[in-house]
Design a protein around this motif. Structure first.
Motif, PDB file in Angstrom:
ATOM      1  N   UNK A  13      47.689  28.160  28.693  1.00 39.27           N
ATOM      2  CA  UNK A  13      48.415  28.375  29.942  1.00 39.27           C
ATOM      3  C   UNK A  13      48.716  29.845  30.145  1.00 39.27           C
ATOM      4  N   UNK A  14      48.949  30.581  29.058  1.00 39.59           N
ATOM      5  CA  UNK A  14      49.150  32.021  29.187  1.00 39.59           C
ATOM      6  C   UNK A  14      47.883  32.688  29.690  1.00 39.59           C
ATOM      7  N   UNK A  15      46.729  32.187  29.228  1.00 36.61           N
ATOM      8  CA  UNK A  15      45.468  32.730  29.711  1.00 36.61           C
ATOM      9  C   UNK A  15      45.273  32.438  31.183  1.00 36.61           C
ATOM     10  N   UNK A  16      45.658  31.234  31.599  1.00 39.87           N
ATOM     11  CA  UNK A  16      45.573  30.910  33.015  1.00 39.87           C
ATOM     12  C   UNK A  16      46.466  31.827  33.830  1.00 39.87           C
ATOM     13  N   UNK A  17      47.649  32.116  33.315  1.00 39.29           N
ATOM     14  CA  UNK A  17      48.559  33.013  34.023  1.00 39.29           C
ATOM     15  C   UNK A  17      47.962  34.399  34.127  1.00 39.29           C
ATOM     16  N   UNK A  18      47.355  34.868  33.042  1.00 38.23           N
ATOM     17  CA  UNK A  18      46.758  36.202  33.070  1.00 38.23           C
ATOM     18  C   UNK A  18      45.622  36.271  34.071  1.00 38.23           C
ATOM     19  N   UNK A  19      44.848  35.188  34.162  1.00 40.29           N
ATOM     20  CA  UNK A  19      43.724  35.182  35.095  1.00 40.29           C
ATOM     21  C   UNK A  19      44.182  35.241  36.526  1.00 40.29           C
ATOM     22  N   UNK A  44      37.476  40.402  48.522  1.00 37.12           N
ATOM     23  CA  UNK A  44      37.964  39.044  48.767  1.00 37.12           C
ATOM     24  C   UNK A  44      39.054  38.710  47.757  1.00 37.12           C
ATOM     25  N   UNK A  45      40.221  38.308  48.241  1.00 38.21           N
ATOM     26  CA  UNK A  45      41.302  37.838  47.374  1.00 38.21           C
ATOM     27  C   UNK A  45      41.111  36.349  47.130  1.00 38.21           C
ATOM     28  N   UNK A  46      41.314  35.907  45.885  1.00 35.41           N
ATOM     29  CA  UNK A  46      41.058  34.500  45.567  1.00 35.41           C
ATOM     30  C   UNK A  46      41.950  34.023  44.431  1.00 35.41           C
ATOM     31  N   UNK A  47      42.317  32.742  44.469  1.00 36.58           N
ATOM     32  CA  UNK A  47      43.049  32.107  43.384  1.00 36.58           C
ATOM     33  C   UNK A  47      42.066  31.538  42.364  1.00 36.58           C
ATOM     34  N   UNK A  48      42.476  31.448  41.084  1.00 35.33           N
ATOM     35  CA  UNK A  48      41.599  30.875  40.062  1.00 35.33           C
ATOM     36  C   UNK A  48      41.651  29.352  40.074  1.00 35.33           C
ATOM     37  N   UNK A  49      41.313  28.756  41.217  1.00 35.62           N
ATOM     38  CA  UNK A  49      41.352  27.314  41.401  1.00 35.62           C
ATOM     39  C   UNK A  49      39.947  26.783  41.657  1.00 35.62           C
ATOM     40  N   UNK A  50      39.803  25.469  41.610  1.00 34.97           N
ATOM     41  CA  UNK A  50      38.525  24.867  41.972  1.00 34.97           C
ATOM     42  C   UNK A  50      38.167  25.164  43.430  1.00 34.97           C
ATOM     43  N   UNK A  51      39.177  25.471  44.248  1.00 37.59           N
ATOM     44  CA  UNK A  51      38.939  25.825  45.657  1.00 37.59           C
ATOM     45  C   UNK A  51      37.981  27.006  45.797  1.00 37.59           C
ATOM     46  N   UNK A  52      38.010  27.918  44.814  1.00 38.18           N
ATOM     47  CA  UNK A  52      37.246  29.162  44.919  1.00 38.18           C
ATOM     48  C   UNK A  52      35.840  29.065  44.333  1.00 38.18           C
ATOM     49  N   UNK A 271      34.083  30.744  33.857  1.00 37.33           N
ATOM     50  CA  UNK A 271      33.828  32.173  34.062  1.00 37.33           C
ATOM     51  C   UNK A 271      34.973  32.873  34.777  1.00 37.33           C
ATOM     52  N   UNK A 272      35.751  32.108  35.580  1.00 37.37           N
ATOM     53  CA  UNK A 272      36.803  32.774  36.346  1.00 37.37           C
ATOM     54  C   UNK A 272      38.170  32.099  36.236  1.00 37.37           C
ATOM     55  N   UNK A 273      38.220  30.859  35.810  1.00 40.17           N
ATOM     56  CA  UNK A 273      39.484  30.133  35.787  1.00 40.17           C
ATOM     57  C   UNK A 273      40.097  30.055  34.395  1.00 40.17           C
ATOM     58  N   UNK A 274      39.451  30.620  33.390  1.00 38.05           N
ATOM     59  CA  UNK A 274      39.996  30.624  32.037  1.00 38.05           C
ATOM     60  C   UNK A 274      40.252  29.218  31.510  1.00 38.05           C
TER      61      UNK A 274
END
Length: 322
Positions: A13-19, A44-52, A271-274
């Protein structure tokens, strides 16, 4: 009650926060310019979610390059955090942009909204209401008056959860704003009774902190509802029509790939969502529409009107970039 502690889970979860760390502060202007190879640069600004996922697929599969674009991605924790940068021209597009936020900004006149492409539509278990394994909450009806974490108040999560609970005749909870990366720790510490988590945080919290699903956030009236998209400003589209159209074509091609081959999304996520490859294989994916549908967006607008999140109707059709 607190979740069982898990050191690997806390690290993940810390890795997710860092991402998801906000890196827009101090960034260079996102005004389109030519890169060394002649491609037009876009930020482009993006969240590390499946949406992206379609955004990253378009970049990594060369779909943006095919359109003559060099897309630079800036991670953010909330899409709303990128709005000031969009208005200042520091970013050109916001991906995984929560429609509710931007329809509200459009109604208020603070944003001349344009939708370049759809992001995702809500599918079963792409977001869930999670509780600790030993929680006393046993059914959705138990959520009445309880504290539930959402990433942004008065937005797509609370909008859809309220609609689901209303359809079941259940009472509504009290919402607390907590960023996705902090939802697991907040649930573990007992700061909230439940967390409305979106993938990939949903799967991470379940697998690593021992949470259980109390309610499928993609069920009932929420299912199939447009959740997010790729948004920009009318000024950007007017000044850079070829870049806007090229971006739309690339994202739509990537969305078609995502819809046709979920394995491509699952391979892209780590690759992007950790998230680990194992987690990516079990994540519940949203729907990836190939083209934007005004009728589907009107359904969202109607629900926003019903819940008082819009004061007047917004017609999405003129906002779509074709």
């Amino acid at each position: 009650m607190a979740l069982r502690r898990s050191r690997p889970g806390t690290q993940r979860l810390a890795a997710l926060a860092a991402s998801a760390a906000l890196v827009l502060v101090g960034c260079d202007s996102g005004s389109p310019s030519a890169s060394a190879d002649g491609r037009q640069q876009l930020t482009v600004a993006a969240l590390p979610l499946t949406d992206s996922a379609a955004l990253y697929l378009a970049r990594d599969r060369g779909l943006f390059a095919k359109e003559g674009l060099d897309v630079r991605i800036q991670p953010v924790q909330q899409s709303i955090q990128a709005l000031p940068a969009l208005l200042k021209g520091q970013v050109n597009v916001i991906a995984s942009a929560n429609y509710v936020t931007y329809f509200q900004a459009y109604e208020k006149g603070t944003l001349d909204l344009r939708i370049l492409a759809e992001g995702v539509r809500i599918a079963p278990h792409m977001m869930d209401v999670l509780v600790p394994r030993d929680s006393a909450l046993k059914s959705p009806a138990d959520l009445a008056g309880k504290k539930v974490a959402v990433a942004v108040l008065n937005n797509i999560q609370s909008l859809t959860l309220d609609a689901i609970l209303d359809a079941r005749g259940a009472g509504r909870p009290v919402y607390r704003q907590i960023l996705f990366p902090q939802m697991g720790p907040a649930l573990e510490r007992g700061q909230v009774d439940a967390a409305h988590a979106v993938e990939p945080f949903d799967t991470a919290i379940q697998g690593e902190l021992g949470a259980r699903v109390l309610l499928d956030g993609g069920s009932g009236p929420a299912r199939g509802l447009p959740a997010s998209g790729y948004i920009t400003t009318g000024d950007f589209v007017k000044k850079h029509p070829k870049a806007a159209e090229g971006f739309r074509r690339a994202v739509e091609a990537a969305s078609e790939l995502a819809a046709r081959d979920p394995g491509a999304v699952r391979a892209e996520l780590p690759k992007y969502a950790k998230v680990s490859a194992d987690q990516a294989r079990s994540i519940h994916l949203p729907g990836y529409p190939v083209t934007a549908d005004p009728a589907a967006l009107r359904r969202l607008v109607r629900l926003m009107r019903t819940e008082g999140l819009l004061k007047k109707d917004v017609d999405p059709a003129p906002l779509l970039v074709k």
